[in-house]
Design an enzyme around this catalytic site. Structure first.
Site, PDB file in Angstrom:
ATOM      1  N   ASP A 125       6.068  11.696  -6.026  1.00  0.00           N
ATOM      2  CA  ASP A 125       5.614  12.884  -5.237  1.00  0.00           C
ATOM      3  C   ASP A 125       4.238  12.945  -4.936  1.00  0.00           C
ATOM      4  O   ASP A 125       3.599  12.607  -5.878  1.00  0.00           O
ATOM      5  CB  ASP A 125       6.213  14.258  -6.007  1.00  0.00           C
ATOM      6  CG  ASP A 125       6.116  15.034  -5.043  1.00  0.00           C
ATOM      7  OD1 ASP A 125       6.308  15.304  -3.997  1.00  0.00           O
ATOM      8  OD2 ASP A 125       6.076  16.461  -5.706  1.00  0.00           O
TER       9      ASP A 125
ATOM     10  N   ASN B  34       2.599  11.922  -2.111  1.00  0.00           N
ATOM     11  CA  ASN B  34       1.747  11.222  -1.036  1.00  0.00           C
ATOM     12  C   ASN B  34       1.050  11.901  -0.040  1.00  0.00           C
ATOM     13  O   ASN B  34       0.072  11.545   0.599  1.00  0.00           O
ATOM     14  CB  ASN B  34       3.035  10.475  -0.249  1.00  0.00           C
ATOM     15  CG  ASN B  34       3.710   9.417  -1.349  1.00  0.00           C
ATOM     16  OD1 ASN B  34       3.221   8.835  -2.329  1.00  0.00           O
ATOM     17  ND2 ASN B  34       4.941   8.774  -0.916  1.00  0.00           N
ATOM     18  N   GLY B  35       1.922  13.083   0.752  1.00  0.00           N
ATOM     19  CA  GLY B  35       1.353  13.910   1.633  1.00  0.00           C
ATOM     20  C   GLY B  35      -0.231  14.382   1.114  1.00  0.00           C
ATOM     21  O   GLY B  35      -1.033  14.406   2.135  1.00  0.00           O
TER      22      GLY B  35
ATOM     23  N   HIS C 252       2.168   7.822   2.352  1.00  0.00           N
ATOM     24  CA  HIS C 252       3.465   7.319   2.431  1.00  0.00           C
ATOM     25  C   HIS C 252       3.228   5.695   1.979  1.00  0.00           C
ATOM     26  O   HIS C 252       3.899   5.178   1.420  1.00  0.00           O
ATOM     27  CB  HIS C 252       4.450   7.686   3.382  1.00  0.00           C
ATOM     28  CG  HIS C 252       4.920   9.014   3.415  1.00  0.00           C
ATOM     29  ND1 HIS C 252       5.479   9.473   2.074  1.00  0.00           N
ATOM     30  CD2 HIS C 252       4.920   9.924   4.437  1.00  0.00           C
ATOM     31  CE1 HIS C 252       5.683  11.056   2.571  1.00  0.00           C
ATOM     32  NE2 HIS C 252       5.499  11.038   3.766  1.00  0.00           N
TER      33      HIS C 252
ATOM     34  N   ASN D  17      14.939  15.369   2.836  1.00  0.00           N
ATOM     35  CA  ASN D  17      13.788  14.784   3.624  1.00  0.00           C
ATOM     36  C   ASN D  17      14.049  14.623   5.149  1.00  0.00           C
ATOM     37  O   ASN D  17      12.994  14.574   5.943  1.00  0.00           O
ATOM     38  CB  ASN D  17      13.459  13.717   2.783  1.00  0.00           C
ATOM     39  CG  ASN D  17      12.682  13.611   1.661  1.00  0.00           C
ATOM     40  OD1 ASN D  17      12.505  12.656   0.861  1.00  0.00           O
ATOM     41  ND2 ASN D  17      12.155  14.696   1.414  1.00  0.00           N
TER      42      ASN D  17
ATOM     43  N   ARG E 156       7.552  12.906 -13.290  1.00  0.00           N
ATOM     44  CA  ARG E 156       6.929  13.703 -11.973  1.00  0.00           C
ATOM     45  C   ARG E 156       5.600  13.693 -11.968  1.00  0.00           C
ATOM     46  O   ARG E 156       5.085  14.608 -12.584  1.00  0.00           O
ATOM     47  CB  ARG E 156       7.880  15.046 -11.746  1.00  0.00           C
ATOM     48  CG  ARG E 156       7.437  15.331 -10.474  1.00  0.00           C
ATOM     49  CD  ARG E 156       8.206  16.420  -9.979  1.00  0.00           C
ATOM     50  NE  ARG E 156       8.095  16.658  -8.390  1.00  0.00           N
ATOM     51  CZ  ARG E 156       8.918  17.244  -7.710  1.00  0.00           C
ATOM     52  NH1 ARG E 156      10.013  17.921  -8.061  1.00  0.00           N
ATOM     53  NH2 ARG E 156       8.417  17.408  -6.515  1.00  0.00           N
TER      54      ARG E 156
END
Length: 250
Positions: free
Chosen positions: A30, A32-33, A47, A78, A198
């Protein structure tokens, strides 16, 4: 649920006992954006950076002798993202699998896929089947890639399949056990994760391995996935090794 948070500013060296590694590590890749947005880049660039980091971390996990690595690559939710972003993710998956096929005999990493692959582009489905077929005889590290995967969807599919077996006389509901039911999951035959990691600062599972994570240890870090380094993996493993796992006992 025991939690452990690390801060990006922490730079201390950690000691890992490589003779006591968890057997199975699962990672929610989690951030990337947000990584891209912090740099003024399009989310697709994040990504791409995340995909490259997955390659680095997966290779390192193999090198240190980890038996199983499971990563959350694309969830059932997604699909709600912008079409351009979804297309870019699919393109990165295709690129990764093509490169993985070219290196399989050298790396000998077994690859599996958890999730319903049928909605994916046909070319990507074919690549998943090909990598699975080529690597099925390998006995080293197994990397499980969760594609179009959701924990609730997995449980619903398993329940439907089990119910159908009961209707058709192949199963008896009076003799159902947790071990038997686990055989209907995408992860059948794979031991449950010992450690779930995470990155990105979020403190939730987001529909990832809901059944399998019942007794996993959790490690949460503010580091975004593209910046998740080998050193951060060491911190996660060290945190895991510092805990006493009792599985409901004393």
């Amino acid at each position: 649920m025991p939690l452990f948070r690390s801060k990006e500013r922490e730079a201390e060296q950690v000691q890992v006992d490589f003779d006591r590694l968890p057997r199975h590590i699962a990672i929610i890749m989690d951030g990337n954006g947000r990584w891209a947005q912090k740099r003024g880049l399009p989310r697709t660039a994040g990504h791409a950076a995340g995909a490259e980091n997955f390659r680095t971390i997966a290779t390192y996990c193999k090198d240190i002798g980890l038996e199983y690595l499971t990563v959350y690559a694309f969830s059932t939710e997604n699909w709600k993202r912008p079409a351009e972003e979804v297309k870019a993710i699919m393109g990165l998956l295709k690129k990764y699998l093509l490169e993985a096929i070219g290196r399989m005999e050298r790396d000998r990493v077994k690859m599996e896929f958890f999730g319903d692959l049928s909605p994916l582009p046909q070319e990507l489905q074919d690549l998943c089947r090909r990598t699975r077929e080529i690597s099925k005889g390998y006995d080293g590290c197994q990397v499980n890639i969760c594609l179009n995967y959701g924990g609730r969807d997995e449980l619903l599919r398993a329940a439907r399949a089990y119910a159908q077996d009961c209707v058709e006389g192949r199963a008896d509901p009076n003799h159902l056990t947790a071990e038997h039911f686990a055989g209907y999951l995408f992860s059948r035959g794979v031991p449950d994760p010992d450690l779930v990691i995470r990155p990105s600062g979020e403190l939730r599972l987001s529909n990832f391995l809901l059944w399998q994570s019942a007794y996993a240890e959790f490690y949460f870090t503010d580091v975004l996935w593209p910046d998740f380094s080998k050193e951060e993996l060491h911190r996660a493993i060290a945190a895991y090794q510092s805990r006493s796992r009792r599985f409901g006992g004393i």
